[in-house]
Design an enzyme around this catalytic site. Structure first.
Site, PDB file in Angstrom:
ATOM      1  N   GLN A 128       0.865  -1.185   0.000  1.00  0.00           N
ATOM      2  CA  GLN A 128       0.000   0.000   0.000  1.00  0.00           C
ATOM      3  C   GLN A 128       0.903   1.237   0.000  1.00  0.00           C
ATOM      4  OE1 GLN A 128      -3.277  -0.277  -0.187  1.00  0.00           O
ATOM      5  NE2 GLN A 128      -3.701  -2.372   0.485  1.00  0.00           N
ATOM      6  N   ASN A 144      -0.547  -8.180   4.822  1.00  0.00           N
ATOM      7  CA  ASN A 144      -0.752  -6.858   5.414  1.00  0.00           C
ATOM      8  C   ASN A 144      -1.951  -6.847   6.371  1.00  0.00           C
ATOM      9  OD1 ASN A 144      -0.614  -3.985   5.675  1.00  0.00           O
ATOM     10  ND2 ASN A 144      -2.095  -3.747   4.009  1.00  0.00           N
ATOM     11  N   GLU A 156      -3.179 -15.846  -2.689  1.00  0.00           N
ATOM     12  CA  GLU A 156      -2.612 -14.733  -3.451  1.00  0.00           C
ATOM     13  C   GLU A 156      -1.928 -15.342  -4.680  1.00  0.00           C
ATOM     14  OE1 GLU A 156      -1.661 -11.237  -3.269  1.00  0.00           O
ATOM     15  OE2 GLU A 156      -0.396 -11.831  -4.932  1.00  0.00           O
ATOM     16  N   ASP A 199      -9.392  -8.098  -1.314  1.00  0.00           N
ATOM     17  CA  ASP A 199      -8.746  -6.810  -1.624  1.00  0.00           C
ATOM     18  C   ASP A 199      -8.174  -6.935  -3.042  1.00  0.00           C
ATOM     19  OD1 ASP A 199      -7.388  -4.422  -1.667  1.00  0.00           O
ATOM     20  OD2 ASP A 199      -5.948  -4.950  -0.098  1.00  0.00           O
ATOM     21  N   CYS A 224      -9.480  -0.369  -4.347  1.00  0.00           N
ATOM     22  CA  CYS A 224      -8.778   0.879  -4.704  1.00  0.00           C
ATOM     23  C   CYS A 224      -9.412   1.501  -5.941  1.00  0.00           C
ATOM     24  CB  CYS A 224      -7.288   0.607  -4.935  1.00  0.00           C
ATOM     25  SG  CYS A 224      -6.999  -0.606  -6.223  1.00  0.00           S
TER      26      CYS A 224
HETATM   27  C1  LIG Z   1      -4.600  -4.439  -3.982  1.00  0.00           C
HETATM   28  S1  LIG Z   1      -3.407  -5.696  -3.693  1.00  0.00           S
HETATM   29  C2  LIG Z   1      -3.779  -6.105  -2.023  1.00  0.00           C
HETATM   30  C3  LIG Z   1      -2.758  -6.900  -1.282  1.00  0.00           C
HETATM   31  C4  LIG Z   1      -2.878  -6.901   0.237  1.00  0.00           C
HETATM   32  N1  LIG Z   1      -4.239  -7.052   0.680  1.00  0.00           N
HETATM   33  C5  LIG Z   1      -2.259  -5.647   0.832  1.00  0.00           C
HETATM   34  O1  LIG Z   1      -2.972  -4.877   1.486  1.00  0.00           O
HETATM   35  O2  LIG Z   1      -1.042  -5.447   0.676  1.00  0.00           O
HETATM   36  C6  LIG Z   1      -4.028  -6.971  -4.672  1.00  0.00           C
HETATM   37  C7  LIG Z   1      -3.244  -8.259  -4.608  1.00  0.00           C
HETATM   38  O3  LIG Z   1      -3.918  -9.203  -5.447  1.00  0.00           O
HETATM   39  C8  LIG Z   1      -2.968 -10.006  -6.107  1.00  0.00           C
HETATM   40  N2  LIG Z   1      -3.679 -10.544  -7.286  1.00  0.00           N
HETATM   41  C9  LIG Z   1      -3.863  -9.959  -8.493  1.00  0.00           C
HETATM   42  N3  LIG Z   1      -4.634 -10.741  -9.284  1.00  0.00           N
HETATM   43  C10 LIG Z   1      -4.956 -11.837  -8.542  1.00  0.00           C
HETATM   44  C11 LIG Z   1      -5.750 -12.996  -8.796  1.00  0.00           C
HETATM   45  N4  LIG Z   1      -6.349 -13.180  -9.964  1.00  0.00           N
HETATM   46  N5  LIG Z   1      -5.858 -13.908  -7.807  1.00  0.00           N
HETATM   47  C12 LIG Z   1      -5.260 -13.718  -6.598  1.00  0.00           C
HETATM   48  N6  LIG Z   1      -4.490 -12.646  -6.313  1.00  0.00           N
HETATM   49  C13 LIG Z   1      -4.351 -11.714  -7.272  1.00  0.00           C
HETATM   50  C14 LIG Z   1      -1.800  -9.080  -6.376  1.00  0.00           C
HETATM   51  O4  LIG Z   1      -0.608  -9.814  -6.514  1.00  0.00           O
HETATM   52  C15 LIG Z   1      -1.818  -8.187  -5.119  1.00  0.00           C
HETATM   53  O5  LIG Z   1      -0.962  -8.688  -4.124  1.00  0.00           O
END
Ligand SMILES: C[S@@+](CC[C@H](N)C(=O)[O-])C[C@H]1O[C@@H](n2cnc3c(N)ncnc32)[C@H](O)[C@@H]1O
EC number: 2.1.1.35
Length: 367
Positions: free
Chosen positions: A192, A224, A240, A300, A325
């Site tokens: 973040q 996180n 993830e 998320d 987001c």
């Molecule tokens: C907005 S981030 C949130 C991560 C965590 N909740 C944080 O606060 O740091 C979105 C996360 O989703 C993962 N991601 C993207 N596409 C995905 C998918 N299809 N399945 C699972 N995870 C995914 C990314 O690698 C990233 O770590």
């Protein structure tokens, strides 16, 4: 916030409004967008109006032997050279001109550099120098000097190459509800950008957790939210897609002595297939999915929101916590979820002052 590049640099779009007016504007925009979903009440968490970004990326612009930081231009035609960015945390802001000068002065550091990324935490500052050339011993020798001179960690990247001298992560520490947390945040993984807002988001989620049994989390990153939430649940299954982030998450469990989380590298789509018993994954060997009694699901997702199948899948749990987001994709997904759920709590976190973007959190209960 004052910035001499407002109107030229494309990164800030709400520069004509002072911070108070930005907050009013964002609240009004949110009310209009979510009117059809009857969201009348929401919490709004304000950010510091400057020096709030702990993660920042700049292109490098070259004119002869002179180099400058650059951002995409407001009119989307080319780049704007900048010598400071008041959005970044003060320690990044202070380092930026000194680091640039040190790179400019040494040919092997200067040549074919095309971007610099900064990653700050409560404990460390890590800088990634990105090149259009292979990084040789002469480069390594000079890059190591930067680490010493500025007390930072330096990483060099070029196509298919990553050079690490000290470490490729920063450590973040904070306390919430009287409990201390430590995280390793690895370079190249998601984190973040606004660290103060991040803690507000986690605190908000913790304050609304009740009747907790087991937790299912999708898109967990490096853990996180997972680690603080784990204290409120019996067992947690967190997934993830990124290998790097899962490696960090496992390390973070160790660092925080947490033993009730199982982290798995599975995409949301794969997890949905596995829990729907449509597909079997080797990565799930030894894990009894039927042993979980999930009372909550926490998601998320990235800016694109959730895919249709995963969204349908999470619609079987009692409580959904959705962090987003992107208000547009959140609205799209809430239009589906609100057919079977009521929106209990809604919060906006101003992670991105001076832009139209907002981070948000929604807690839904099954009707
Ligand atoms: C907005 S981030 C949130 C991560 C965590 N909740 C944080 O606060 O740091 C979105 C996360 O989703 C993962 N991601 C993207 N596409 C995905 C998918 N299809 N399945 C699972 N995870 C995914 C990314 O690698 C990233 O770590």
């Amino acid at each position: 916030m004052e910035c001499s590049y407002f109107g030229k640099c494309g990164s800030c779009t709400l520069y004509a409004l002072d911070y108070e007016a930005q907050v009013t504007h964002k609240k009004e925009a949110m009310q209009t967008l979510f009117e059809s979903l009857h969201v009348k009440k929401f919490d709004f968490f304000e950010s510091a109006s400057e020096h709030y970004r702990g993660r920042a990326e700049f292109r490098i612009w070259k004119e002869g032997e002179k180099i400058s930081y650059a951002m995409g231009a407001m009119d989307k035609k080319g780049a704007v050279c900048i010598d400071a960015c008041p959005k970044v945390e003060e320690r990044i802001d202070t380092l930026m001109p000194k680091l640039l000068k040190a790179i400019e002065d040494v040919r092997v550091l200067r040549e074919r550099i095309f971007a610099i990324e900064f990653l700050s935490s409560s404990e460390h500052l890590l800088v990634t120098l990105i090149y259009h050339k292979p990084l040789d011993e002469a480069w390594e020798e000079e890059a190591k000097k930067l680490e010493k001179a500025f007390g930072i960690f330096v990483i060099g990247r070029s196509r298919g190459m990553k050079k690490v001298f000290s470490q490729d992560f920063v450590e973040e520490r904070f306390s919430l509800e009287g409990k201390a947390y430590r995280y390793h945040i690895i370079e190249g993984g998601f984190s973040q950008p606004n660290r103060a807002m991040n803690q507000k988001m986690i605190g908000w989620v913790l304050s609304h957790l009740e009747s907790c049994e087991d937790l299912l989390e999708l898109y967990c990153g490096y853990g996180n939210f997972t680690l603080p939430m784990a204290g409120k649940f019996k067992k947690v299954l967190a997934t993830e897609i990124s290998k790097t982030s899962i490696a960090s998450a496992l390390k973070n469990c160790e660092l925080n002595d947490v033993s009730n989380i199982t982290f798995l590298r599975l995409s949301a789509e794969e997890l949905t297939s596995a829990l729907n018993k449509e597909r079997v994954f080797n990565r799930l060997a030894g894990i009894d999915l039927d042993a979980y009694a999930f009372s909550h699901v926490f998601v998320d997702p990235p800016r694109s929101g959730m895919d249709e199948k995963s969204l349908a899948f999470i619609s079987r749990f009692e409580t959904i916590i959705y962090i987003s987001c992107n208000l547009q994709t959140l609205k799209r997904d809430l239009e589906v979820l609100s057919q079977n759920y009521s929106i209990e709590h809604f919060a906006l976190f101003d992670q991105f002052p001076n832009t139209e973007h907002l981070e948000s959190g929604v807690i839904l209960k099954r009707l």
